[in-house]
Design a protein around this motif. Structure first.
Motif, PDB file in Angstrom:
ATOM      1  N   SER A   1       0.828  -1.207   0.000  1.00 31.73           N
ATOM      2  CA  SER A   1       0.000   0.000   0.000  1.00 31.73           C
ATOM      3  C   SER A   1       0.865   1.261   0.000  1.00 31.73           C
ATOM      4  O   SER A   1       0.479   2.279  -0.582  1.00 31.73           O
ATOM      5  N   ASP A   2       2.045   1.201   0.632  1.00 33.18           N
ATOM      6  CA  ASP A   2       2.964   2.339   0.622  1.00 33.18           C
ATOM      7  C   ASP A   2       3.450   2.625  -0.796  1.00 33.18           C
ATOM      8  O   ASP A   2       3.517   3.788  -1.219  1.00 33.18           O
ATOM      9  N   ILE A   3       3.789   1.575  -1.515  1.00 30.83           N
ATOM     10  CA  ILE A   3       4.266   1.719  -2.895  1.00 30.83           C
ATOM     11  C   ILE A   3       3.150   2.267  -3.773  1.00 30.83           C
ATOM     12  O   ILE A   3       3.360   3.194  -4.562  1.00 30.83           O
ATOM     13  N   GLU A   4       1.953   1.722  -3.615  1.00 34.45           N
ATOM     14  CA  GLU A   4       0.795   2.191  -4.391  1.00 34.45           C
ATOM     15  C   GLU A   4       0.521   3.669  -4.103  1.00 34.45           C
ATOM     16  O   GLU A   4       0.296   4.455  -5.031  1.00 34.45           O
TER      17      GLU A   4
ATOM     18  N   THR B   1       0.816   6.732  -6.803  1.00 31.30           N
ATOM     19  CA  THR B   1      -0.356   7.576  -7.020  1.00 31.30           C
ATOM     20  C   THR B   1      -0.034   9.044  -6.760  1.00 31.30           C
ATOM     21  O   THR B   1      -0.409   9.923  -7.534  1.00 31.30           O
ATOM     22  N   ARG B   2       0.685   9.302  -5.677  1.00 34.91           N
ATOM     23  CA  ARG B   2       1.013  10.671  -5.269  1.00 34.91           C
ATOM     24  C   ARG B   2       1.952  11.364  -6.261  1.00 34.91           C
ATOM     25  O   ARG B   2       1.859  12.569  -6.481  1.00 34.91           O
ATOM     26  N   HIS B   3       2.853  10.611  -6.881  1.00 33.52           N
ATOM     27  CA  HIS B   3       3.887  11.225  -7.727  1.00 33.52           C
ATOM     28  C   HIS B   3       3.683  10.980  -9.220  1.00 33.52           C
ATOM     29  O   HIS B   3       4.576  11.282 -10.015  1.00 33.52           O
ATOM     30  N   SER B   4       2.550  10.473  -9.607  1.00 32.30           N
ATOM     31  CA  SER B   4       2.262  10.193 -11.016  1.00 32.30           C
ATOM     32  C   SER B   4       1.253  11.193 -11.549  1.00 32.30           C
ATOM     33  O   SER B   4       0.469  11.753 -10.786  1.00 32.30           O
TER      34      SER B   4
ATOM     35  N   ALA C   1      13.605  13.273 -11.547  1.00 33.51           N
ATOM     36  CA  ALA C   1      12.360  13.788 -10.983  1.00 33.51           C
ATOM     37  C   ALA C   1      12.661  14.520  -9.674  1.00 33.51           C
ATOM     38  O   ALA C   1      13.496  14.078  -8.883  1.00 33.51           O
ATOM     39  N   PRO C   2      11.997  15.651  -9.449  1.00 32.83           N
ATOM     40  CA  PRO C   2      12.292  16.458  -8.270  1.00 32.83           C
ATOM     41  C   PRO C   2      11.893  15.814  -6.936  1.00 32.83           C
ATOM     42  O   PRO C   2      12.248  16.322  -5.887  1.00 32.83           O
ATOM     43  N   LEU C   3      11.216  14.706  -6.974  1.00 32.19           N
ATOM     44  CA  LEU C   3      10.753  14.062  -5.739  1.00 32.19           C
ATOM     45  C   LEU C   3      11.855  13.321  -4.994  1.00 32.19           C
ATOM     46  O   LEU C   3      11.712  13.010  -3.815  1.00 32.19           O
TER      47      LEU C   3
ATOM     48  N   ASP D   1      13.182   0.438 -14.041  1.00 33.61           N
ATOM     49  CA  ASP D   1      12.358   0.565 -15.253  1.00 33.61           C
ATOM     50  C   ASP D   1      10.888   0.273 -14.946  1.00 33.61           C
ATOM     51  O   ASP D   1       9.998   0.939 -15.469  1.00 33.61           O
ATOM     52  N   GLU D   2      10.646  -0.713 -14.109  1.00 33.85           N
ATOM     53  CA  GLU D   2       9.261  -1.053 -13.732  1.00 33.85           C
ATOM     54  C   GLU D   2       8.623   0.106 -12.975  1.00 33.85           C
ATOM     55  O   GLU D   2       7.477   0.482 -13.242  1.00 33.85           O
ATOM     56  N   LEU D   3       9.363   0.679 -12.029  1.00 30.16           N
ATOM     57  CA  LEU D   3       8.846   1.832 -11.290  1.00 30.16           C
ATOM     58  C   LEU D   3       8.607   2.995 -12.237  1.00 30.16           C
ATOM     59  O   LEU D   3       7.583   3.681 -12.141  1.00 30.16           O
ATOM     60  N   ASP D   4       9.518   3.217 -13.155  1.00 27.66           N
ATOM     61  CA  ASP D   4       9.375   4.275 -14.150  1.00 27.66           C
ATOM     62  C   ASP D   4       8.066   4.090 -14.918  1.00 27.66           C
ATOM     63  O   ASP D   4       7.285   5.031 -15.069  1.00 27.66           O
ATOM     64  N   ALA D   5       7.818   2.885 -15.385  1.00 23.03           N
ATOM     65  CA  ALA D   5       6.593   2.605 -16.149  1.00 23.03           C
ATOM     66  C   ALA D   5       5.349   2.855 -15.294  1.00 23.03           C
ATOM     67  O   ALA D   5       4.366   3.437 -15.777  1.00 23.03           O
ATOM     68  N   LEU D   6       5.381   2.438 -14.050  1.00 21.37           N
ATOM     69  CA  LEU D   6       4.239   2.662 -13.151  1.00 21.37           C
ATOM     70  C   LEU D   6       3.977   4.155 -12.962  1.00 21.37           C
ATOM     71  O   LEU D   6       2.815   4.585 -12.890  1.00 21.37           O
ATOM     72  N   MET D   7       5.025   4.933 -12.905  1.00 23.22           N
ATOM     73  CA  MET D   7       4.877   6.364 -12.648  1.00 23.22           C
ATOM     74  C   MET D   7       4.532   7.165 -13.884  1.00 23.22           C
ATOM     75  O   MET D   7       4.229   8.341 -13.789  1.00 23.22           O
TER      76      MET D   7
END
Length: 77
Positions: free
Chosen positions: A22-25, A29-32, A43-45, A69-75
């Protein structure tokens, strides 16, 4: 030698972030969405050390590169 299997949770641990599902989700969500013209490591985050870790992981094609790369795609969504 680290032979453990990396996943998004261990990537978030490595970045010093909360790493539960849930933290990852919530983070994604917050940074996408991350703008197309911004590389994930730029990214400035991110803190300076987080950005450096992401950049180095991609440049060196390390064990982390696929997860970055997976995180990049999610974001990007």
């Amino acid at each position: 030698m680290d032979t453990s299997k990396h996943n998004l949770s261990t990537l978030f641990d490595q970045l010093g972030l909360a790493s539960g599902a849930s933290d990852i989700e919530d983070f994604v969500t917050r940074h996408s969405p991350l703008p197309r013209e911004v590389a994930i490591q730029d990214a400035p985050l991110w803190s300076e050390s987080q950005s450096h870790f992401l950049e180095e992981g991609l440049e060196d094609d390390s064990d982390w590169a696929e997860l970055i790369d997976e995180l990049d795609a999610l974001m990007r969504h």
